[in-house]
Design an enzyme around this catalytic site. Structure first.
Site, short mmCIF file in Angstrom:
data_model
loop_
_atom_site.label_atom_id
_atom_site.label_comp_id
_atom_site.label_asym_id
_atom_site.label_seq_id
_atom_site.Cartn_x
_atom_site.Cartn_y
_atom_site.Cartn_z
N LYS A 1 -10.96 -1.71 6.28
CA LYS A 1 -9.77 -1.39 7.08
C LYS A 1 -10.29 -0.87 8.42
O LYS A 1 -11.17 0.01 8.43
CB LYS A 1 -8.98 -0.31 6.36
CG LYS A 1 -7.89 0.37 7.18
CD LYS A 1 -7.11 1.34 6.29
CE LYS A 1 -6.06 2.10 7.06
NZ LYS A 1 -5.12 2.80 6.17
N ARG B 1 0.35 10.36 0.35
CA ARG B 1 0.66 11.46 1.26
C ARG B 1 1.85 12.27 0.78
O ARG B 1 2.22 13.25 1.41
CB ARG B 1 1.04 10.89 2.64
CG ARG B 1 -0.11 10.29 3.37
CD ARG B 1 0.30 10.16 4.83
NE ARG B 1 -0.02 8.85 5.33
CZ ARG B 1 0.48 8.34 6.44
NH1 ARG B 1 1.34 9.02 7.15
NH2 ARG B 1 0.12 7.14 6.84
N GLU C 1 0.86 -1.20 0.00
CA GLU C 1 0.00 0.00 0.00
C GLU C 1 0.89 1.24 0.00
O GLU C 1 1.65 1.47 0.94
CB GLU C 1 -0.90 0.01 1.24
CG GLU C 1 -1.70 1.30 1.39
CD GLU C 1 -2.44 1.42 2.73
OE1 GLU C 1 -2.65 0.39 3.41
OE2 GLU C 1 -2.79 2.55 3.09
O1 LIG Z 1 -2.54 7.15 5.31
C1 LIG Z 1 -3.50 6.40 5.49
O2 LIG Z 1 -4.32 6.10 4.63
C2 LIG Z 1 -3.76 5.85 6.79
O3 LIG Z 1 -4.83 5.39 7.02
C3 LIG Z 1 -2.74 5.86 7.78
C4 LIG Z 1 -1.88 4.61 7.79
O4 LIG Z 1 -2.56 3.47 7.43
C5 LIG Z 1 -1.35 4.52 9.14
O5 LIG Z 1 -0.72 5.73 9.45
C6 LIG Z 1 -0.39 3.41 9.34
O6 LIG Z 1 -0.31 3.32 10.70
P1 LIG Z 1 1.03 3.05 11.48
O7 LIG Z 1 1.40 1.65 11.19
O8 LIG Z 1 0.64 3.28 12.89
O9 LIG Z 1 2.04 4.05 10.99
#
Ligand SMILES: O=C(O)C(=O)C[C@H](O)[C@H](O)COP(=O)(O)O
Length: 213
Positions: free
Chosen positions: A135, A51, A47
């Site tokens: 999700k 961003r 994925e």
């Molecule tokens: O950007 C997106 O679409 C999100 O939904 C955020 C990411 O899925 C999370 O930031 C991952 O989470 P961490 O593993 O805690 O870093």
């Protein structure tokens, strides 16, 4: 019988890998080596979050140069981004949350959408439109393993990919749940390893995580 024209069904994404790396790509030259490092470690569902400015280009490059990976786009917030991500070659789409417009738009397209939810009501909105795979985000902050256990009573047959705040210490607890097929996380591709182009470390993190299951 599915009620969509998707080229791939969400269960095919969920069943392909127990761990879905959440990739933040700041430099386009990192896209292919990072994808190859993850695949070398045994993880072939990827994925890429929308961003960073080069995210769409990264998806296109990985789709072309790493065909053994199933490449998806994350952080999709609206229909315009959905179309851009699909045009770039995304084979699935993941969102942090969902609007009814986005859920409806994805149903008309050819690429599966995994909508983000944090509550039972949000799952119910998705279910009304035919969605069965979600999700669970942000997983830890929204009640984590205990919340998902509670979801499994009223929401039989609904599958989740918890993401957000999951770590090497907790991923197995999530994967042990009956309503979880895979988990997402950025810890498997840490930004310091990407910045220093330490691809061998990322491959090893994948191998360690998979061998612990
Ligand atoms: O950007 C997106 O679409 C999100 O939904 C955020 C990411 O899925 C999370 O930031 C991952 O989470 P961490 O593993 O805690 O870093």
């Amino acid at each position: 019988m599915s009620d969509n024209n998707w080229s791939l069904q969400p269960q095919d994404v969920f069943k392909r890998s127990p761990i879905v790396p959440v990739m933040v790509i700041n430099k386009i030259e990192h896209a292919v080596p990072l994808a190859k490092a993850l695949v070398a470690g045994g993880i072939s569902v990827l994925e890429v979050t929308l961003r960073t400015p080069c995210a769409l280009e990264a998806i296109a490059k990985i789709a072309k140069e790493v065909p053994e990976a199933l490449i998806g786009a994350g952080t999709i917030l609206n229909e315009a981004q959905l179309q851009q991500a699909v045009a770039a070659g995304s084979q699935f789409i993941i969102t942090p949350g969902a609007t009814v417009d986005l859920l409806k738009a994805a149903k008309k397209g050819n690429v599966p959408l995994i909508p983000g939810v944090a509550s039972i009501s949000e799952v119910m909105v998705g279910m009304e439109l035919g969605y069965t795979h979600f999700k669970f985000f942000p997983a830890e902050a929204s009640g984590g393993v205990n919340a998902l256990k509670s979801f499994s009573g009223p929401l039989a047959n609904i599958r989740f990919c918890p993401t957000g705040g999951i770590s090497p210490a907790t991923y197995k607890d999530y994967l042990a749940l009956d309503n979880v097929d895979c988990i997402g996380g950025s810890w498997i591709a840490p930004s310091d390893a990407v910045d220093s182009e330490d691809w061998a470390r990322i491959t090893q993190l994948c191998k360690d995580a998979l061998s612990g299951l």
